[in-house]
Design an enzyme around this catalytic site. Structure first.
Site, PDB file in Angstrom:
ATOM      1  N   HIS A 119       0.778  -1.173   0.132  1.00 17.90           N
ATOM      2  CA  HIS A 119      -0.017  -0.089   0.161  1.00 17.90           C
ATOM      3  C   HIS A 119       1.215   1.356  -0.189  1.00 17.90           C
ATOM      4  CE1 HIS A 119      -0.208   1.216   4.560  1.00 17.90           C
ATOM      5  NE2 HIS A 119       0.794   0.476   4.238  1.00 17.90           N
ATOM      6  N   HIS A 139      -1.126 -10.486  -0.951  1.00 18.98           N
ATOM      7  CA  HIS A 139       0.019 -10.512  -1.966  1.00 18.98           C
ATOM      8  C   HIS A 139      -0.558  -9.287  -2.838  1.00 18.98           C
ATOM      9  CE1 HIS A 139       2.402 -13.458  -0.347  1.00 18.98           C
ATOM     10  NE2 HIS A 139       3.479 -12.875  -0.946  1.00 18.98           N
ATOM     11  N   HIS A 146       5.249   0.349  -0.475  1.00 18.20           N
ATOM     12  CA  HIS A 146       6.024  -0.675   0.406  1.00 18.20           C
ATOM     13  C   HIS A 146       4.837  -1.585   0.896  1.00 18.20           C
ATOM     14  CE1 HIS A 146       3.878   2.450   3.177  1.00 18.20           C
ATOM     15  NE2 HIS A 146       3.967   1.608   4.166  1.00 18.20           N
ATOM     16  N   GLU A 181      -0.388  -4.001  11.380  1.00 19.37           N
ATOM     17  CA  GLU A 181       0.569  -3.332  10.344  1.00 19.37           C
ATOM     18  C   GLU A 181       2.026  -3.904  10.405  1.00 19.37           C
ATOM     19  OE1 GLU A 181      -0.278   0.036   7.553  1.00 19.37           O
ATOM     20  OE2 GLU A 181       1.280   0.778   9.095  1.00 19.37           O
ATOM     21  N   CYS A 226       6.040   6.584   4.305  1.00 23.27           N
ATOM     22  CA  CYS A 226       4.774   5.908   4.189  1.00 23.27           C
ATOM     23  C   CYS A 226       4.098   6.375   2.721  1.00 23.27           C
ATOM     24  CB  CYS A 226       3.732   5.995   5.139  1.00 23.27           C
ATOM     25  SG  CYS A 226       4.399   5.042   6.468  1.00 23.27           S
ATOM     26  N   HIS A 255       3.614  -4.798   3.842  1.00 21.15           N
ATOM     27  CA  HIS A 255       3.613  -5.095   5.225  1.00 21.15           C
ATOM     28  C   HIS A 255       3.379  -6.860   5.375  1.00 21.15           C
ATOM     29  CE1 HIS A 255       4.001  -1.060   7.163  1.00 21.15           C
ATOM     30  NE2 HIS A 255       3.054  -0.771   6.099  1.00 21.15           N
TER      31      HIS A 255
END
Length: 148
Positions: free
Chosen positions: A14, A73, A27, A137, A23, A29
Site C-alpha cells: 500500500h 499479495h 511499500h 500493520e 509511508c 507489510h
C-alpha cells in the site's frame, strides 16, 4: 462474555499518498489479523461443533474466502490515487484491491470489519457475531475495532 479469537497473516502493499514521511512510497507489510467472535457455545450432542462457539477451522476458512485470500499479495490502493492505479493497471495480471479510503491501518481495519461482520453473523442461530477485529500493520502498530 466468552469469546474466541483466530489469528491469520497475509502480505500486502500500500501507500499513504499524502503522508509526510516514507509511508507515501510504495511499500508492504506482513499484516496480522485477529478475529474475535462472541456467541453462545453450541450444546448439541453429535454435532461437530458441540462445545464450541465456532470451529477455528471454519473461522479461518471464512476469513480466507472473504478477505485474506483477496488481500494477500495484493496492492491495496486508494480509489483516488490515480498515479498508482495507472501504474498498477499497466502491469498485466497484477493483483490490485481498490478501496474507498486511504489504506491506513485504521481504514483497513474498518474495511475488514465491514467485510467480515456479515460473514459470521448468527451463523448457527446462537447469536454468533464478530465482536472485535485487530489488524497489525507491524508487530508494534495496529488498529482495533469493536462492534460495541
Amino acid at each position: 462474555m466468552l469469546t474466541i479469537t483466530r489469528k491469520l497473516e497475509f502480505d500486502a502493499g500500500h501507500r499513504i499518498p499524502d503522508h509526510k514521511s516514507q509511508c507515501r512510497n510504495l511499500h508492504g507489510h506482513r499484516y496480522t489479523l485477529e478475529i474475535t467472535l462472541v456467541g453462545e457455545v453450541i450444546r448439541q450432542e453429535g454435532n461437530s461443533e458441540n462445545g464450541m462457539i465456532m470451529d477455528f477451522s471454519d473461522v479461518k476458512a471464512l476469513a480466507k474466502a472473504h478477505l485474506v485470500d483477496v488481500w494477500d499479495h495484493a496492492f491495496i490502493a486508494y480509489e483516488r490515487d490515480t498515479a498508482v492505479l495507472a501504474f498498477l493497471n499497466g502491469l498485466p495480471g497484477h493483483k490490485t484491491v481498490v478501496i474507498k479510503s486511504i489504506p491506513t491501518v485504521e481504514n483497513l481495519a474498518q474495511a475488514a470489519f465491514d467485510i467480515l461482520r456479515p460473514v459470521y453473523q448468527d451463523r448457527y442461530g446462537t447469536g454468533l457475531r464478530l465482536h472485535k477485529l485487530v489488524l497489525h500493520e507491524t508487530p508494534n502498530c495496529w488498529a482495533e475495532i469493536t462492534a460495541d
